[in-house]
Enzyme design. Structure first.
Site, short mmCIF file in Angstrom:
data_model
loop_
_atom_site.label_atom_id
_atom_site.label_comp_id
_atom_site.label_asym_id
_atom_site.label_seq_id
_atom_site.Cartn_x
_atom_site.Cartn_y
_atom_site.Cartn_z
CG HIS A 1 25.45 -9.22 76.64
ND1 HIS A 1 25.40 -8.13 77.46
CD2 HIS A 1 25.22 -8.77 75.38
CE1 HIS A 1 25.12 -7.06 76.74
NE2 HIS A 1 25.01 -7.42 75.48
CG ASN B 1 23.54 -2.67 77.90
OD1 ASN B 1 24.57 -1.99 77.90
ND2 ASN B 1 23.32 -3.59 76.99
CD GLU C 1 25.87 -7.98 81.48
OE1 GLU C 1 25.58 -7.21 82.40
OE2 GLU C 1 25.33 -7.91 80.35
CB SER D 1 22.39 -6.63 73.72
OG SER D 1 21.84 -6.24 72.51
P1 NAI Z 1 25.40 -7.17 62.79
O1 NAI Z 1 24.20 -6.72 62.07
O2 NAI Z 1 26.65 -6.38 62.70
O3 NAI Z 1 25.76 -8.65 62.36
C1 NAI Z 1 24.83 -9.68 62.26
C2 NAI Z 1 25.34 -10.68 61.24
O4 NAI Z 1 24.55 -11.85 61.32
C3 NAI Z 1 25.29 -10.20 59.79
O5 NAI Z 1 26.56 -10.34 59.22
C4 NAI Z 1 24.27 -11.12 59.14
O6 NAI Z 1 24.61 -11.42 57.79
C5 NAI Z 1 24.35 -12.34 60.00
N1 NAI Z 1 23.16 -13.16 60.03
C6 NAI Z 1 21.87 -12.78 60.13
N2 NAI Z 1 21.06 -13.86 60.19
C7 NAI Z 1 21.86 -14.95 60.12
C8 NAI Z 1 21.61 -16.35 60.13
N3 NAI Z 1 20.39 -16.83 60.23
N4 NAI Z 1 22.67 -17.17 60.04
C9 NAI Z 1 23.92 -16.69 59.94
N5 NAI Z 1 24.20 -15.37 59.93
C10 NAI Z 1 23.18 -14.52 60.02
O7 NAI Z 1 24.94 -7.34 64.31
P2 NAI Z 1 25.79 -7.19 65.66
O8 NAI Z 1 25.81 -5.77 66.06
O9 NAI Z 1 27.04 -7.91 65.51
O10 NAI Z 1 24.85 -7.92 66.70
C11 NAI Z 1 24.70 -9.32 66.73
C12 NAI Z 1 24.09 -9.73 68.04
O11 NAI Z 1 24.92 -9.27 69.10
C13 NAI Z 1 22.73 -9.17 68.33
O12 NAI Z 1 21.98 -10.13 69.01
C14 NAI Z 1 23.00 -7.97 69.23
O13 NAI Z 1 21.92 -7.68 70.09
C15 NAI Z 1 24.18 -8.48 70.01
N6 NAI Z 1 25.04 -7.45 70.57
C16 NAI Z 1 25.44 -6.37 69.84
C17 NAI Z 1 26.30 -5.43 70.39
C18 NAI Z 1 26.77 -4.26 69.58
O14 NAI Z 1 27.35 -3.31 70.16
N7 NAI Z 1 26.57 -4.25 68.28
C19 NAI Z 1 26.79 -5.55 71.78
C20 NAI Z 1 26.38 -6.76 72.43
C21 NAI Z 1 25.52 -7.65 71.85
#
Ligand code: NAI
Length: 671
Positions: free
Chosen positions: A455, A505, A467, A434
């Site tokens: 996204h 955003n 997006e 994001s």
């Molecule tokens: P999160 O922290 O809830 O989940 C991330 C997951 O990735 C964790 O379960 C972790 O164990 C896993 N992980 C970390 N490194 C890894 C690897 N090398 N290989 C496999 N798994 C791995 O994060 P979230 O909130 O789901 O965000 C994920 C992505 O989505 C980020 O790039 C964030 O910017 C983007 N994003 C988040 C939004 C939100 O509202 N949380 C909205 C839109 C995009």
């Protein structure tokens, strides 16, 4: 019989272009709706005129005995009638024009209803709006049990209600409860439910069985038995008055009358005239016409066309179809993205460093599957399509690989570097980042042109927009495939440039920061939220900030260079009050809802003025996004902001609203 109708297709009828008409050897007339040059059947002016000619022929045939019944059926591969032709609505600028145009249609529907021979509608696929009104004028309705077969009155979504006497006919057919629910909600009703409610008289298992069943219905002169209709108690006073009151209450919980008058006008119509079929038919037109030429309806039609424009970003005829998806990261976003893709029919492998996280992610999809799939075998099939994959075995088979891991540049770069060689050559490689630039993540790749952003917004199941992010090197072909994938999972793609905050955003941040700054300056948060809703936002900006998480808001603010200037937010974050997720932020949260002080009452003019001021930064930023070419056109910016932020759809989008702002609607000059 089939041969007879198909041979009719080949023989040209000088009077008909959108319909085919044939009387078979059993004296059954077949009116086959197959709009020329269109993929779907919409009831525009020409098809309606042609249907009028068909009715004349059937009237004559019934008189001289050469026709014993009429079947109305679609000639399209899929779908019956998608409704009236919305493209033609723009031709109406005055109520008189609307009334003038409706009159002959309603007269024709009466003539269908009054035909002395049986008239059967044979429905496969969608039959909504004007299509449902047409079939309600038939004597008997048969539909396929197919999952795609749905009936409904989506008119309220366009700021109107049924205008081809559908209000009176649906009440007569199904009783006021089912009919009013259908018209007020605008939802699509499945064939079995439609049969239970009385919209449909008979179901058949397949499209192939439809013609035969229709033939039989004509032969046996079947006639639908309306459920309760106007003879029922519910259509009489005082029950009608009571029902109308309840409906008003329910509707008020969802929409405001000043923003969306159509459902309220419909309730009023039912309350005042719902005791008599003839009276309701007559009064429907009078109540319908002003809605049809209203700004609200015009703007909602615009929103409909904008949604079509978003879908059109996925090029047609692409020689690539996404069937398998691999998602890396099973956290908040990854798990829900995986679940959504599965619910859209795809097979998904879900990878994470933590097996426990994968388990949690899979379990979290149960709710979605329950909602999407009513039948157990379908739910089981969905579960089987969502495959835990801690080792990433699915990468090499996937058509789309989406990364949703921690938001750290080096970690994402390393991940994609490892992935690049394992993917199928034509697979899409995407990040859900994001805040990082796609070109920065792509730096480490041998082929940086391959990476794009896809996204999603949180919560994935509820947000209609996704997006599709174009990095500096991203190849057009990859963007096209990304948009096609988003469309294939039933979301609206918006192609955006890889700039901080992308579009959504970027426009939300200054709006929310502006609102939070006002709280810093002593403005009541309740008043701010109420003012935004008065403008038409689905949720006030302070409540939204609490919902998104104040830490996330502060982070987005930093990325966009807006700094940490909102001291109130910074203090809350420092003390661990992050909003809804911690139970406290700007508001205290109880049972998933913010506790708001009850006493505060504000004047409408005051709220309108403040609401208008609150959205000003959003509008300015939207304009900047156009100027900087973040999105291809101003219309697409409006579309993105409406579907990405919920920006008051009845205002037609931020830029459209600005350009068409009129004193007296919402203006800074209000008292
Ligand atoms: P999160 O922290 O809830 O989940 C991330 C997951 O990735 C964790 O379960 C972790 O164990 C896993 N992980 C970390 N490194 C890894 C690897 N090398 N290989 C496999 N798994 C791995 O994060 P979230 O909130 O789901 O965000 C994920 C992505 O989505 C980020 O790039 C964030 O910017 C983007 N994003 C988040 C939004 C939100 O509202 N949380 C909205 C839109 C995009």
């Amino acid at each position: 019989m089939q041969d007879a109708t198909e041979s009719a297709a080949r023989a040209r009828d000088p009077e008909l272009r959108d319909w085919r008409f044939e009387v078979d050897f059993e004296r059954i007339a077949w009116a086959i709706f197959d709009r020329e040059g269109e993929s779907a059947n919409a009831l525009g002016r020409r098809p309606l005129e042609e249907l009028g000619k068909i009715v004349e022929r059937v009237e004559a045939g019934a008189r001289d005995g050469s026709i014993r019944g009429l079947v109305i059926i679609s000639g399209k591969e899929k779908g019956f009638i998608v409704g009236a032709d919305i493209r033609e609505f723009a031709d109406f600028t005055t109520e008189e024009q609307v009334i003038e145009a409706i009159k002959p249609v309603n007269e024709m529907l009466d003539r269908i209803e009054n035909l002395s021979v049986p008239v059967v509608a044979a429905i496969d696929g969608v039959c909504v709006g004007g299509g449902l009104e047409l079939v309600l004028a038939c004597h008997y309705r048969i539909a396929t049990r197919d999952d795609a077969t749905r009936v409904g009155f989506p008119e309220v979504k366009l700021g109107i209600f049924p205008g081809f006497n559908g209000t009176a006919r649906s009440i007569r057919q199904t009783g006021p409860l089912a009919a009013m629910q259908a018209m007020l909600k605008g939802s699509m009703i499945r064939a079995t439910a439609a049969r239970a409610q009385g919209f449909i008289d008979q179901l058949v298992d397949s499209k192939g069985a439809l013609r035969w069943a229709a033939r039989k219905a004509v032969m046996q002169q079947r006639k639908s038995k309306p459920k309760r209709g106007f003879a029922g108690l519910l259509a009489k006073w005082p029950a009608r008055g009571f029902l109308a009151g309840k409906m008003r209450e329910e509707t008020k919980k969802k929409v405001r009358e000043d923003h969306y008058p159509a459902p309220f006008k419909l309730i009023e119509l039912f309350e005042t005239h719902g005791g008599s079929y003839a009276e309701l038919k007559r009064e429907e037109t009078a109540a319908f016409a002003p809605l049809m030429v209203s700004d609200t309806s015009r703007n909602l039609r615009r929103v409909y066309f904008l949604s079509e424009a978003l879908k059109a970003q996925a090029p047609k005829g692409l020689d690539w179809k996404p069937l398998r998806v691999h998602v890396i990261g099973a956290g908040t976003m990854g798990a829900d993205i995986a679940g959504w893709c599965v619910a859209s029919g795809m097979e998904v492998t879900l990878q994470d460093l933590s097996a426990e996280q994968i388990e949690k992610g899979l379990a979290a999809q149960e709710k979605l599957f329950k909602k999407k799939f009513r039948k157990k075998p379908q739910r089981e099939a969905a579960r089987a399509r969502l495959i835990p994959d801690p080792e990433g075995k699915g990468v090499g088979r996937a058509d789309v690989v989406i990364e949703a891991i921690v938001e750290k540049l080096e970690v994402k770069q390393a991940l994609f570097k490892g992935l690049e060689t394992k993917l199928k050559p034509d697979a899409v490689m995407a990040s859900n980042t994001s805040s990082l630039k796609i070109e920065d993540i792509a730096e480490a790749l041998n082929d940086p042109g391959r990476l794009i952003g896809i996204h999603f917004f949180n919560p994935v199941a509820q947000m209609p927009l996704v997006e599709v992010v174009r990095g500096q090197q991203s190849r057009q072909q990859e963007i096209d495939k990304g948009a096609a994938f988003v469309t294939a999972i039933g979301k609206f793609p918006l192609v955006v440039k890889s700039v901080p905050g992308f579009l959504v955003n970027r426009v939300l941040a200054p709006y929310m920061m502006g609102a939070m700054r006002r709280v810093d300056e002593g403005e009541e948060k309740e008043k701010i939220d109420e003012a935004a809703r008065t403008f038409g936002m689905p949720m006030g900006p302070i409540e939204l900030a609490d919902t998104v998480g104040l830490d996330v808001c502060a982070h987005v603010g930093q990325i966009l260079g807006l700094g940490n200037e909102v001291s109130g937010t910074a203090k809350l974050v420092q003390s661990g009050k992050l909003g809804k997720k911690t139970g406290e932020g700007y508001y205290t949260w109880k049972d998933g809802k913010p506790v708001k002080s009850e006493e505060a009452r504000y004047g409408n003019g005051e709220l309108e003025k403040l609401g208008r001021e609150l959205v000003e930064p959003l509008i300015k930023e939207a304009q900047r996004a156009v100027d900087e070419g973040v999105v291809e056109s101003a219309d697409l910016v409006d579309a993105g902001v409406i579907f990405g932020t919920g920006f008051a759809p009845f205002r037609g989008g931020p830029l459209y609203f600005k350009a068409h702002e009129r004193p007296g609607t919402v203006s800074l000059a209000a008292e």
